[in-house]
Design a protein around this motif. Structure first.
Motif, PDB file in Angstrom:
ATOM      1  N   ALA A  81     -46.254   6.717 -31.294  1.00 53.34           N
ATOM      2  CA  ALA A  81     -46.198   6.014 -32.689  1.00 53.34           C
ATOM      3  C   ALA A  81     -47.344   5.037 -32.854  1.00 53.34           C
ATOM      4  N   LEU A  90     -44.930   2.631 -38.953  1.00 57.54           N
ATOM      5  CA  LEU A  90     -45.961   2.716 -38.016  1.00 57.54           C
ATOM      6  C   LEU A  90     -46.951   1.706 -37.611  1.00 57.54           C
ATOM      7  N   VAL A 119     -40.067  13.156 -40.487  1.00 54.40           N
ATOM      8  CA  VAL A 119     -40.652  12.258 -39.452  1.00 54.40           C
ATOM      9  C   VAL A 119     -39.635  11.374 -38.608  1.00 54.40           C
ATOM     10  N   SER A 120     -39.561  11.247 -37.628  1.00 53.21           N
ATOM     11  CA  SER A 120     -38.703  10.346 -36.923  1.00 53.21           C
ATOM     12  C   SER A 120     -39.412   9.594 -36.008  1.00 53.21           C
ATOM     13  N   ILE A 121     -39.021   8.376 -36.056  1.00 54.39           N
ATOM     14  CA  ILE A 121     -39.473   7.272 -34.950  1.00 54.39           C
ATOM     15  C   ILE A 121     -38.403   6.830 -34.039  1.00 54.39           C
ATOM     16  N   THR A 165     -42.938   9.466 -31.979  1.00 53.36           N
ATOM     17  CA  THR A 165     -42.728  10.053 -33.240  1.00 53.36           C
ATOM     18  C   THR A 165     -42.695  11.716 -33.039  1.00 53.36           C
ATOM     19  N   ARG A 178     -35.026   5.069 -39.085  1.00 57.06           N
ATOM     20  CA  ARG A 178     -36.484   5.599 -38.806  1.00 57.06           C
ATOM     21  C   ARG A 178     -36.511   6.998 -39.026  1.00 57.06           C
ATOM     22  N   GLN A 203     -44.845  15.905 -30.862  1.00 61.81           N
ATOM     23  CA  GLN A 203     -44.106  14.742 -30.836  1.00 61.81           C
ATOM     24  C   GLN A 203     -45.356  13.791 -30.266  1.00 61.81           C
TER      25      GLN A 203
END
Length: 325
Positions: A186, A322, A163-165, A172, A154, A183
């Motif tokens: 999500a 998302l 972007v990191s989820i 996110t 992710r 931050q």
């Protein structure tokens, strides 16, 4: 009891970037000292003290060799340098490359190609290597995302943005190069494709020219002709046609203009070129819509144009991730 065999240390991502920058700085410094050794050191130092370009080169070499604040970290594989150091090295690299090209160009203009080739041979190609080293520093410190795209983890890289989820906490984190933008939840983020670029990007399976497909032109009906249903009887068709002819206003015909095929191509070509360039490089926006944040609803986190195929694939994967969150 069996003892574990010690393994070799794994290289931390980003250490290669630091090694390359230090190697370039040491090569330039060694060549500089070699040139000073061929003349008087005192005269060379006096000339350097009165030259602002030489002072800038000294600062550039100090930053390039020492790399203050640089540290290789696993979570930042492409950004082991602090942002101010990257910007400074990029500025000095562009300045040094332009000054080297200008100096070499002036020498070639005044002395001629033959003497320039002879000087390059005497210096072992240093006249060509020096601008290439400055350009290499600029390329290493170019703007890029914090990591590569890893859809299984992710992590998405789109241009300079990363972007990191986190699926567990549904959070996110968005990064601009090595700077954290924020931050977010999500569920409050969404990818917007302005101008319908998402449809043209492949979500609609239809082809151009087909009804309902991509690029299908709207069907226009002739002015003054009634739309007759297919199941209407013959007498009804005659009645509708007669009433339409009596009620339709008389529209004067437009004057016919003689247009050659070359003129038509010249008129259509700019529109097709603009549409094709927009299709190749669509622009997306990451929107944040939080009902809990009063006064901060529907903000744009970032907006960027997708320049490469990797950016387009990462944008589609981010949109899908998302929506799943």
């Amino acid at each position: 009891m069996a003892r574990t065999r010690p393994t070799r240390a794994v290289t931390v991502p980003g250490a290669g970037t630091m090694f390359a920058l230090r190697a370039i700085g040491l090569v330039i410094l060694a060549r500089w000292l070699h040139s000073m050794a061929q003349m008087n050191f005192i005269a060379a130092l006096e000339g350097m003290a009165s030259s602002p370009v030489a002072c800038l080169n000294l600062v550039f070499l100090f930053l390039l060799i020492v790399l203050p604040g640089a540290k290789a970290r696993v979570e930042r594989p492409f950004h082991p340098l602090p942002q101010w150091l990257r910007q400074a090295l990029r500025f000095f690299g562009v300045f040094g490359c332009l000054f080297a090209l200008w100096s070499i160009g002036a020498f070639v203009w005044m002395a001629g190609w033959r003497r320039a080739v002879h000087a390059a041979a005497e210096t072992n190609g240093w006249l060509v290597v020096l601008p290439a080293l400055y350009a290499a520093v600029v390329w290493i410190c170019r703007p890029r995302a914090l990591w590569r795209s890893n859809f299984a983890a992710r992590r998405f890289a789109i241009g300079r943005y990363a972007v990191s989820i986190d699926v567990a906490t549904r959070t996110t984190v968005v990064w601009l190069e090595s700077r954290k933008l924020g931050q977010y939840d999500a569920r409050e983020l969404s990818v917007r494709w302005p101008g319908g670029a998402r449809v043209r990007d492949g979500s609609n399976p239809g082809r151009a020219g087909e009804p309902g497909g991509v690029g299908a032109a709207p069907v226009s009906e002739p002015v003054g002709e009634p739309v007759i249903p297919a199941h209407a009887p013959l007498d009804a068709e005659t009645t509708l046609a007669a009433s339409a002819e009596s009620a339709a206003p008389v529209v004067p015909a437009a004057p016919a203009t003689a247009t050659t095929p070359s003129t038509q191509i010249a008129l259509i070509a700019p529109v097709q070129t603009a549409a094709s360039s927009h299709d190749r490089r669509p622009k997306i926006a990451l929107m944040w819509d939080s009902p809990a944040a009063a006064g901060h609803n529907r903000q744009t986190v970032f907006r960027i144009r997708l320049m490469t195929e990797g950016d387009r694939v990462a944008a589609r994967a981010l949109d899908a991730a998302l929506k799943q969150a």
